[in-house]
Scaffold this active site. Structure first.
Site, PDB file in Angstrom:
ATOM      1  N   GLU A   1      65.723   7.425  23.156  1.00  0.00           N
ATOM      2  CA  GLU A   1      66.749   6.806  23.994  1.00  0.00           C
ATOM      3  C   GLU A   1      66.547   5.306  24.140  1.00  0.00           C
ATOM      4  O   GLU A   1      67.350   4.622  24.773  1.00  0.00           O
ATOM      5  CB  GLU A   1      66.777   7.480  25.366  1.00  0.00           C
ATOM      6  CG  GLU A   1      65.426   7.685  25.986  1.00  0.00           C
ATOM      7  CD  GLU A   1      65.430   8.733  27.093  1.00  0.00           C
ATOM      8  OE1 GLU A   1      66.473   8.950  27.734  1.00  0.00           O
ATOM      9  OE2 GLU A   1      64.367   9.323  27.333  1.00  0.00           O
TER      10      GLU A   1
ATOM     11  N   CYS B   1      70.995  15.526  22.992  1.00  0.00           N
ATOM     12  CA  CYS B   1      71.204  16.170  24.284  1.00  0.00           C
ATOM     13  C   CYS B   1      71.989  15.288  25.243  1.00  0.00           C
ATOM     14  O   CYS B   1      72.083  15.588  26.432  1.00  0.00           O
ATOM     15  CB  CYS B   1      69.874  16.588  24.911  1.00  0.00           C
ATOM     16  SG  CYS B   1      68.759  15.204  25.231  1.00  0.00           S
TER      17      CYS B   1
ATOM     18  N   ASP C   1      71.487   7.024  27.461  1.00  0.00           N
ATOM     19  CA  ASP C   1      70.627   5.852  27.610  1.00  0.00           C
ATOM     20  C   ASP C   1      70.546   5.034  26.326  1.00  0.00           C
ATOM     21  O   ASP C   1      70.458   3.799  26.379  1.00  0.00           O
ATOM     22  CB  ASP C   1      69.221   6.269  28.046  1.00  0.00           C
ATOM     23  CG  ASP C   1      69.085   6.316  29.558  1.00  0.00           C
ATOM     24  OD1 ASP C   1      69.802   5.572  30.250  1.00  0.00           O
ATOM     25  OD2 ASP C   1      68.274   7.111  30.062  1.00  0.00           O
TER      26      ASP C   1
ATOM     27  N   HIS D   1      77.090  13.731  44.869  1.00  0.00           N
ATOM     28  CA  HIS D   1      77.000  15.181  45.005  1.00  0.00           C
ATOM     29  C   HIS D   1      78.374  15.840  44.902  1.00  0.00           C
ATOM     30  O   HIS D   1      78.496  16.962  44.386  1.00  0.00           O
ATOM     31  CB  HIS D   1      76.343  15.549  46.341  1.00  0.00           C
ATOM     32  CG  HIS D   1      74.848  15.437  46.318  1.00  0.00           C
ATOM     33  ND1 HIS D   1      74.106  15.655  45.181  1.00  0.00           N
ATOM     34  CD2 HIS D   1      73.957  15.145  47.296  1.00  0.00           C
ATOM     35  CE1 HIS D   1      72.830  15.500  45.464  1.00  0.00           C
ATOM     36  NE2 HIS D   1      72.706  15.192  46.733  1.00  0.00           N
TER      37      HIS D   1
END
Length: 575
Positions: free
Chosen positions: A431, A502, A455, A189
Site C-alpha cells: 500500500e 483487498c 492507501d 458509524h
C-alpha cells in the site's frame, strides 16, 4: 431535473418520497441551582434510564445486523459511563454551579471540541457519538419522548443534517429506502450501519436538501453520490429502470454465488471477503466467499475501552476461523494509525498521522502490543488455514523484524507447551509506493502479497482519501496506480507468489476486467459485492482482458480508463 452532489458512502439506488428527519430541539435553561446535590442526583438517574435505552438498542442491533456492527452501541455505553465525563459534569454542577442540563451540555461539548480539533477523520466521527450519547441523557432530563419520525408512514428517503447511530437503528427499516445527511463521512458509524443494512446513502450535499418538501419524489444514487429532484416522467422511468435492473442482476448473481469464478476460457481466480470478525461469516458465506482475503483485526481493538488481552484476541480469531470452516483466512496484524486511533494507547499527536507511526511501524515500536497479538494468532491458527500479513510495509528490514518477533512468540508458546500454527504463510500489504517499486525484492521475504488499493492510491496521488472535496482525485483507476498494481503482480509471479487485491477496487465492476487481465490471483471485497464480481468474471475471456489491461496502462486519466472498459463491456454499466 435538479442534482445535488455529495459523496456516495453506501452503494445502491433508491427512489421514493422525501422524509425530513427533525428531532425535537433540546432546549433548556441555564441557571445556578439552589441544591447542587439534587441536580447531581437528577443527572445520575437520567444516565441510568439512558443506559437501559441504549442497551435495548444494542440488543436490537445485534439481532438485526450482527455483533460487530452492534458493538457501536457498546461503545456508546462506554462513553455514557466514562468517569472523565461524569467528573466534568459533577464539577460544573457543584463548582460553577450549573443545573444538570447545562452542566451536561458544557461538559460533552468540551469533549467534542477536543475530538474535533484533532486532524483525524476517525476522531471527528467519534465526536458525533459523544453528542449522540449526551443527547440520550438530555432527552431523559427534559422528559422528551418524541423520536422525530412519528410521521413516517410510508417507505421514504430519509434526509437530515445528521442521523445518529441511535436514530438509524431505531428506525423501522422497512420504512427506509435511503439516507442522505449533510454531516458524517465514510468512517462514521451511521455510514457503517447503512452499509450493514444494505441501504443506499450519501453524505455532504448542500444544505439546500433540507428544504426539500416532505413527500416530494426523489432518487438517491449511492454509486455516484447524487440526489436527484424535479424529475420528469422520462427521467423517473430511467432511474426506476436502473434500480430494477440492478436488483435483477443481483438476484441472478445471488442464485449462482456458490459457483466458482472461472472465465469462459477456463481461468479460475479466488473471490474472497473482507471481514471484521465472526459475525460477518454468515453474510460472507451466503454471498459465495471462497476465502477471507482481509480479516481486519483492529476492529476488535477499536470497540474496546482497554487493550484486549491475549485470551480475548485468541477467542475472537479462533471463532472467526471456525466460522469459515477450513477456508483460507488472511489475518492482517494490527493496522492502527492514520484514520484509526486507539485512545487507550495514548499515542502522541501527529501533524499528519497517515504518514506517521501506523501499521507495522507502530507494532515494531510497541513490542508488548505486537507480541500479545502474534501469540494469539499463532494459537488460533493451530489446525486452521490461517495466513498472516503485515500492513504498511515499506522495506525488507521491517518484514525481517516482524518475522523475528513472530518466531520469538512461537518459541515462547512451544516452551509453555501450547500448540501453535505450523508453516503459517506470511505476507504483506502493498500500500506504499516504495513497497510496490521494490516488490521484486520483498517477494523473497514473504509467501504472498495483498494490494491495498485505497492507501496505495492515496500515497501515489498525494490525495487524502478521507477528504470529500478530493474524492474525484483519489481514484484507483488512475493509470499511475494501475501501473504499480501491474508491476507488483508481475514481481510476485516471477517469484511464484500469490497476489491479491483487498482494497475497494477489487469489487468495482469496471475494474474487474483490468485486474483479471493483469493476472490478479485473488479478489477480496465486502461481502455484498461478491456475487456480482463472480458473475462478471464468468462473463470474461482472459485473453480479452489481457488486451484491455495493456491498453489502459497507456491511458492518461481515470475517466479514459473507465470509459474504455465500459465501451468494451457495456453490461458493466448496469451493475
Amino acid at each position: 431535473m435538479r442534482v445535488f452532489t455529495g459523496v456516495g458512502v453506501s452503494r445502491g439506488i433508491a427512489i421514493g418520497p422525501v422524509f425530513q428527519f427533525k428531532k425535537a430541539r433540546l432546549e433548556f435553561k441555564s441557571y445556578a441551582p439552589e441544591n447542587p446535590a439534587e441536580e447531581w442526583e437528577r443527572f445520575q438517574k437520567s444516565v441510568a434510564v439512558a443506559r437501559e435505552k441504549i442497551h435495548a438498542v444494542y440488543v436490537n442491533a445485534r439481532s438485526e445486523i450482527g455483533a460487530d456492527e452492534a458493538a457501536i452501541f457498546e461503545a456508546h455505553l462506554s462513553i455514557l459511563d466514562d468517569p472523565e465525563l461524569h467528573d466534568a459534569v459533577k464539577e460544573k454542577i457543584y463548582r460553577v454551579p450549573l443545573n444538570a442540563e447545562a452542566a451536561l451540555f458544557a461538559a460533552s461539548e468540551a469533549f467534542c471540541a477536543e475530538l474535533e480539533a484533532i486532524e483525524d477523520e476517525y476522531f471527528r466521527a467519534r465526536a458525533l457519538d459523544v453528542r449522540d450519547v449526551a443527547s440520550s441523557v438530555m432527552r431523559v432530563l427534559l422528559g422528551i419522548t418524541e423520536s422525530g419520525y412519528e410521521n413516517l408512514t410510508a417507505p421514504s428517503i430519509i434526509i437530515g443534517r445528521d442521523i445518529t447511530p441511535s436514530d438509524c437503528i431505531t428506525l423501522d427499516h422497512h420504512m427506509v429506502l435511503g439516507f442522505c445527511t449533510l454531516e458524517g463521512g465514510p468512517t462514521s458509524h451511521t455510514t457503517i450501519l447503512a452499509r450493514s443494512l444494505g441501504v443506499p446513502a450519501l453524505v455532504g450535499p448542500s444544505d439546500e436538501v433540507l428544504s426539500l418538501p416532505d413527500g416530494a419524489t426523489i432518487a438517491l444514487d449511492g454509486y455516484k453520490g447524487e440526489l436527484v429532484t424535479e424529475m420528469n416522467a422520462v427521467e423517473y422511468a430511467r432511474y426506476e429502470s436502473l434500480r430494477d435492473l440492478k436488483k435483477q442482476h443481483l438476484g441472478k448473481a445471488l442464485d449462482q454465488a456458490h459457483l466458482p469464478a472461472v472465465t469462459k476460457d477456463g481461468h479460475q481466480v479466488i473471490v474472497a471477503a473482507n471481514v471484521e470478525g465472526v459475525s460477518a461469516a454468515p453474510e460472507a458465506l451466503k454471498n459465495g466467499a471462497e476465502a477471507v482475503g482481509l480479516f481486519r483485526t483492529e476492529f476488535n481493538f477499536l470497540q474496546q475501552t482497554k487493550m484486549p488481552d491475549e485470551e480475548t484476541q485468541y477467542k475472537s480469531y479462533r471463532d472467526t476461523l471456525d466460522a469459515f470452516d477450513g477456508r483460507p483466512v488472511i489475518l492482517r496484524s494490527l493496522d492502527i494509525g492514520g484514520d484509526k486511533q486507539l485512545p487507550y494507547l495514548d499515542l502522541p499527536y501527529e501533524l499528519n498521522p497517515f504518514l506517521g507511526v501506523r501499521g507495522i511501524r507502530l507494532c515494531l515500536k510497541n513490542r508488548p502490543l505486537f507480541k500479545t497479538q502474534l501469540r494469539a494468532v499463532l494459537r488460533a491458527g493451530y489446525q486452521h488455514n490461517l495466513h498472516l500479513m503485515f500492513p504498511m510495509v515499506a522495506k525488507k528490514s521491517e518484514i525481517r523484524a516482524a518475522k523475528e518477533v513472530l518466531e520469538e512468540c512461537r518459541q515462547e508458546l512451544i516452551a509453555e507447551g501450547k500448540p501453535v500454527a505450523e508453516n503459517m504463510p506470511v505476507g504483506i500489504m502493498i500500500e506504499i509506493p516504495a513497497a510496490a517499486l521494490l516488490a521484486d525484492q520483498l517477494a523473497d521475504e514473504v509467501d504472498f502479497f495483498s494490494i491495498g488499493t485505497n492507501d496505495l492510491s492515496q500515497y501515489t496521488l498525494a490525495v487524502d482519501r478521507t477528504n470529500p472535496n478530493l474524492s474525484d482525485l483519489a481514484n484507483a483507476f488512475d493509470p499511475a496506480v494501475l501501473r504499480l498494481i501491474a508491476s507488483v503482480i508481475n514481481a510476485g509471479h516471477k517469484k511464484g507468489k500469490m497476489v491479491g487485491v483487498c482494497g475497494e477496487l477489487a469489487g468495482e465492476p469496471l475494474a474487474i476486467p483490468i485486474l483479471l487481465g493483469l493476472g490478479l490471483d485473488e479478489f477480496s471485497m465486502n461481502a455484498p459485492a461478491i456475487p456480482i464480481a463472480k458473475q462478471i468474471i464468468r462473463e470474461m475471456n482472459l485473453a480479452d482482458t489481457k488486451e484491455i489491461a495493456q491498453a489502459v496502462l497507456e491511458m492518461e486519466t481515470p475517466s479514459d480508463v473507465r470509459a474504455y472498459v465500459a465501451q468494451k463491456y457495456p453490461f458493466l454499466n448496469e451493475l
